[in-house]
Motif scaffolding. Structure first.
Motif, PDB file in Angstrom:
ATOM      1  N   ALA A 458       0.842  -1.204   0.000  1.00 44.85           N
ATOM      2  CA  ALA A 458       0.000   0.000   0.000  1.00 44.85           C
ATOM      3  C   ALA A 458       0.878   1.254   0.000  1.00 44.85           C
ATOM      4  O   ALA A 458       1.967   1.267   0.566  1.00 44.85           O
ATOM      5  N   GLU A 459       0.396   2.305  -0.663  1.00 46.39           N
ATOM      6  CA  GLU A 459       1.120   3.587  -0.666  1.00 46.39           C
ATOM      7  C   GLU A 459       0.865   4.302   0.657  1.00 46.39           C
ATOM      8  O   GLU A 459      -0.218   4.183   1.223  1.00 46.39           O
ATOM      9  N   ILE A 460       1.839   5.112   1.082  1.00 47.91           N
ATOM     10  CA  ILE A 460       1.689   5.790   2.380  1.00 47.91           C
ATOM     11  C   ILE A 460       0.635   6.911   2.346  1.00 47.91           C
ATOM     12  O   ILE A 460       0.175   7.356   3.385  1.00 47.91           O
ATOM     13  N   GLY A 461       0.260   7.357   1.146  1.00 48.78           N
ATOM     14  CA  GLY A 461      -0.686   8.474   1.042  1.00 48.78           C
ATOM     15  C   GLY A 461      -2.096   8.153   1.529  1.00 48.78           C
ATOM     16  O   GLY A 461      -2.856   9.050   1.887  1.00 48.78           O
ATOM     17  N   GLY A 462      -2.450   6.865   1.520  1.00 50.54           N
ATOM     18  CA  GLY A 462      -3.769   6.470   2.004  1.00 50.54           C
ATOM     19  C   GLY A 462      -3.678   6.071   3.475  1.00 50.54           C
ATOM     20  O   GLY A 462      -2.623   5.647   3.943  1.00 50.54           O
ATOM     21  N   ALA A 463      -4.789   6.202   4.191  1.00 57.40           N
ATOM     22  CA  ALA A 463      -4.804   5.750   5.589  1.00 57.40           C
ATOM     23  C   ALA A 463      -4.635   4.238   5.581  1.00 57.40           C
ATOM     24  O   ALA A 463      -5.272   3.541   4.793  1.00 57.40           O
ATOM     25  N   PHE A 464      -3.782   3.721   6.454  1.00 56.28           N
ATOM     26  CA  PHE A 464      -3.465   2.296   6.470  1.00 56.28           C
ATOM     27  C   PHE A 464      -4.025   1.649   7.732  1.00 56.28           C
ATOM     28  O   PHE A 464      -3.766   2.112   8.839  1.00 56.28           O
ATOM     29  N   GLY A 465      -4.772   0.563   7.559  1.00 59.60           N
ATOM     30  CA  GLY A 465      -5.292  -0.165   8.722  1.00 59.60           C
ATOM     31  C   GLY A 465      -6.515  -0.945   8.305  1.00 59.60           C
ATOM     32  O   GLY A 465      -6.913  -0.929   7.134  1.00 59.60           O
ATOM     33  N   GLY A 466      -7.119  -1.642   9.255  1.00 64.17           N
ATOM     34  CA  GLY A 466      -8.241  -2.493   8.873  1.00 64.17           C
ATOM     35  C   GLY A 466      -9.276  -2.665   9.954  1.00 64.17           C
ATOM     36  O   GLY A 466      -9.150  -2.131  11.055  1.00 64.17           O
ATOM     37  N   GLU A 467     -10.288  -3.445   9.595  1.00 66.00           N
ATOM     38  CA  GLU A 467     -11.473  -3.603  10.459  1.00 66.00           C
ATOM     39  C   GLU A 467     -11.431  -4.928  11.212  1.00 66.00           C
ATOM     40  O   GLU A 467     -10.515  -5.715  11.074  1.00 66.00           O
ATOM     41  N   LYS A 468     -12.482  -5.153  11.986  1.00 64.00           N
ATOM     42  CA  LYS A 468     -12.670  -6.394  12.754  1.00 64.00           C
ATOM     43  C   LYS A 468     -11.416  -6.673  13.613  1.00 64.00           C
ATOM     44  O   LYS A 468     -10.892  -5.756  14.222  1.00 64.00           O
ATOM     45  N   ASP A 469     -10.914  -7.895  13.582  1.00 65.95           N
ATOM     46  CA  ASP A 469      -9.771  -8.217  14.450  1.00 65.95           C
ATOM     47  C   ASP A 469      -8.495  -7.466  14.068  1.00 65.95           C
ATOM     48  O   ASP A 469      -7.495  -7.537  14.794  1.00 65.95           O
ATOM     49  N   THR A 470      -8.495  -6.785  12.938  1.00 69.03           N
ATOM     50  CA  THR A 470      -7.306  -5.998  12.586  1.00 69.03           C
ATOM     51  C   THR A 470      -7.199  -4.767  13.482  1.00 69.03           C
ATOM     52  O   THR A 470      -6.145  -4.131  13.550  1.00 69.03           O
ATOM     53  N   GLY A 471      -8.260  -4.419  14.169  1.00 65.97           N
ATOM     54  CA  GLY A 471      -8.133  -3.432  15.238  1.00 65.97           C
ATOM     55  C   GLY A 471      -8.728  -2.063  14.993  1.00 65.97           C
ATOM     56  O   GLY A 471      -8.893  -1.272  15.914  1.00 65.97           O
ATOM     57  N   GLY A 472      -9.010  -1.721  13.705  1.00 66.43           N
ATOM     58  CA  GLY A 472      -9.721  -0.469  13.429  1.00 66.43           C
ATOM     59  C   GLY A 472      -8.856   0.777  13.357  1.00 66.43           C
ATOM     60  O   GLY A 472      -9.346   1.851  13.032  1.00 66.43           O
TER      61      GLY A 472
END
Ligand code: UN1
Length: 509
Positions: A458-472
């Motif tokens: 993923a490029e750094i320009g977008g917000a990085f992270g995820g949902e559910k067990d990935t922590g939000g």
């Protein structure tokens, strides 16, 4: 290692804590054993509880001075840190390769990610925008502004031993915060080298010590102190789901904030409308890159039954050609896993797959002989499984790709979303309807959803992270900076009267 370690000034026994220079540490010694060749490439004395206290107090004291520097000036200092990383890109990249086993291109790519983050944060330092609103009361002005938060605790994993710190630290710095970094004890040298370079820049700019702080030490001792420390209003942590659950609870207990970037179980859907050549290349990079040890690694391939054989055969053919070995050799595409423990975890997962009647199509062997005698090299593995096999629900940090067949796009998305994690996802199709369905709210449930792009990188320009067990949590680009600041809503009354909101009259006459 000789010359890079000298150039990066990590050749002697190092202390693992400090705020601008290293303090004499009192914790256990960590010998950094390279997964590449089994050699000890550095020795670090880790921090004890007293060392943690010294460093954190400095971070707390320095916050005031740093937060008083105007944000664009902080941004300029971050720009200089980025430039210093540019100068040392090759050496830092090589150190990452030796310490955690990434191939050279990926080691340097990680340093580039730090440089990009510094550039991004420099620009952001002039864009810490707040909204202004129209007040419901006459001659009132209402707006919101963003203030620095305080010392930010950053906990990082071995697999991105520099970049994930940079995602957090560069933004935290321009926001006016100080940073306390507790890196993985599996990658202390990368943390020390990156910190030293940043310290030099801070020193050159006469910034007081305590702005960037490092405390290397076990999660149990040092990490736990950080989680419970009321002086640290925000903890940003990357690691396993299990670790994240503990962090979330512990930090919430004191009503602190946390940003969590935890496990991924990322899938790519390949439909009959896909360009198979593009899909193949993306799956290879996603599944085999960093030896399957990215949070964003492609772990599941959900492929339409009509093209499953063709794509799987092509993948097996490509896997056979992958050169495995010293990650600094330019022909090598896959280096070692971080340690033997990781190899054992992969072997355990393979055992479970076989117990559940999964079919190993290729790989999964532990290599031996020559450089392979470290016991850290494996062949990347492809296996065919049912979508709900228990081990498929887990993130095994290894190059293990599960092939799952589907019949309809709805079924593909159902399988896709059936795991507890929700970090990154991709669909390969040239059919607009399929792509839009995947991106719609009935589609991928992940924080990252791509079309004709794999799950990793993923490029750094977008917000990085995820949902559910990935922590939000969200880090890096877009408006992720807001999580590192405190929001204040301000209303100014210049009317000379006191009209109340909601039309309330509170008569005194
Ligand atoms: C991680 O594995 O924790 O998107 C981060 C990617 C990289 C970052 C991965 N930019 O694969």
């Amino acid at each position: 290692m000789g010359s890079i370690s000298e150039r990066l000034r990590i050749s002697k026994t190092l202390d693992g804590a400090g705020s601008g220079c290293f303090i004499k540490c009192t914790g256990p010694v960590i010998n950094s054993i390279s997964p590449v060749n089994g050699a000890v490439i550095g020795t670090t004395r880790s921090a004890g509880k007293k060392d943690y206290e010294k460093v954190t107090e400095k971070a707390f004291m320095a916050f005031k001075a740093w937060s008083l520097i105007p944000a664009p000036k902080r941004g300029d200092i971050v720009r200089q840190i980025g430039d210093a990383f540019r100068t040392h890109k090759k050496d830092l990249g090589e150190l990452i390769s030796m310490e955690v086993g990434k191939i050279r291109a990926e080691g340097e790519g990680e340093v580039q990610e730090m440089i990009d983050m510094a550039d991004f944060a420099t620009g952001q330092s002039r864009m810490l925008y707040g909204l202004s609103m129209h007040s419901e009361r006459p001659d009132h002005r209402m707006y919101e502004q963003w203030h620095p938060l305080g010392p930010v605790g950053v906990i990082t994993a071995f697999n991105f031993p520099m970049a994930v710190w940079a995602w957090n630290a560069m933004i935290a710095l321009i926001a006016g915060n100080t940073v306390i970094w507790n890196p993985s004890s599996k990658a202390p040298l990368s943390a020390i080298a990156a910190t030293k370079i940043a310290w030099d820049v801070l020193k050159r700019n006469d910034v007081p010590e305590g702005v960037l702080n490092l405390v290397i030490g076990s999660r149990k001792d040092i990490g736990e102190n950080l989680l419970r420390d009321r002086r640290v209003p925000l903890i940003s942590a990357t690691g396993s789901v299990e670790m994240g659950r503990h962090i979330a609870k512990t930090v919430a207990e004191r009503l602190g904030r946390s940003i969590l970037e935890l496990g991924g179980n990322n899938a790519v859907i390949v439909t009959p409308k896909a360009d198979l050549e593009t899909a193949l290349r993306a799956i290879l990079f996603g599944a085999v890159g960093t030896a399957g040890q990215r949070c964003t690694t492609t772990r599941r391939l959900i492929v339409h039954k009509d093209i499953a054989k063709k794509l799987t055969d092509a993948l097996v053919k490509a896997y056979r050609k992958i050169r495995i070995g010293n990650p600094l050799d330019e022909h090598v595409l896959m280096g070692p896993l971080i340690d033997r423990e990781a190899v054992n975890a992969m072997q355990k997962a393979l055992k479970k797959i076989k117990e559940h009647k999964g079919r190993i199509l290729y790989g999964g062997k532990v290599l031996s002989g020559g450089i392979y005698n470290t016991g850290t090299y494996v062949t990347p593995c492809i296996c065919e499984v049912k979508h709900d096999t228990p081990v498929v629900m887990e993130e095994t940090f290894a190059p293990l790709l599960y092939i799952i067949r589907y019949s309809t796009i709805e079924e593909a998305v159902k399988y896709h979303n059936a795991v507890p994690q929700g970090l990154s996802s991709g669909i390969f199709t040239n059919d607009l309807k399929e792509a839009e369905f995947f991106l719609s709210n009935r589609g991928s449930d992940c924080g990252i959803a791509n079309v004709n792009i794999g799950t990793s990188g993923a490029e750094i320009g977008g917000a990085f992270g995820g949902e559910k067990d990935t922590g939000g949590g969200r880090e890096a680009g877009s408006d992720a900076w807001k999580a590192y600041m405190r929001r204040q809503t301000c209303t100014v009354n210049w009317s000379g009267k006191l009209p109340l909101s909601q039309g309330i009259t509170f008569g005194m006459d």
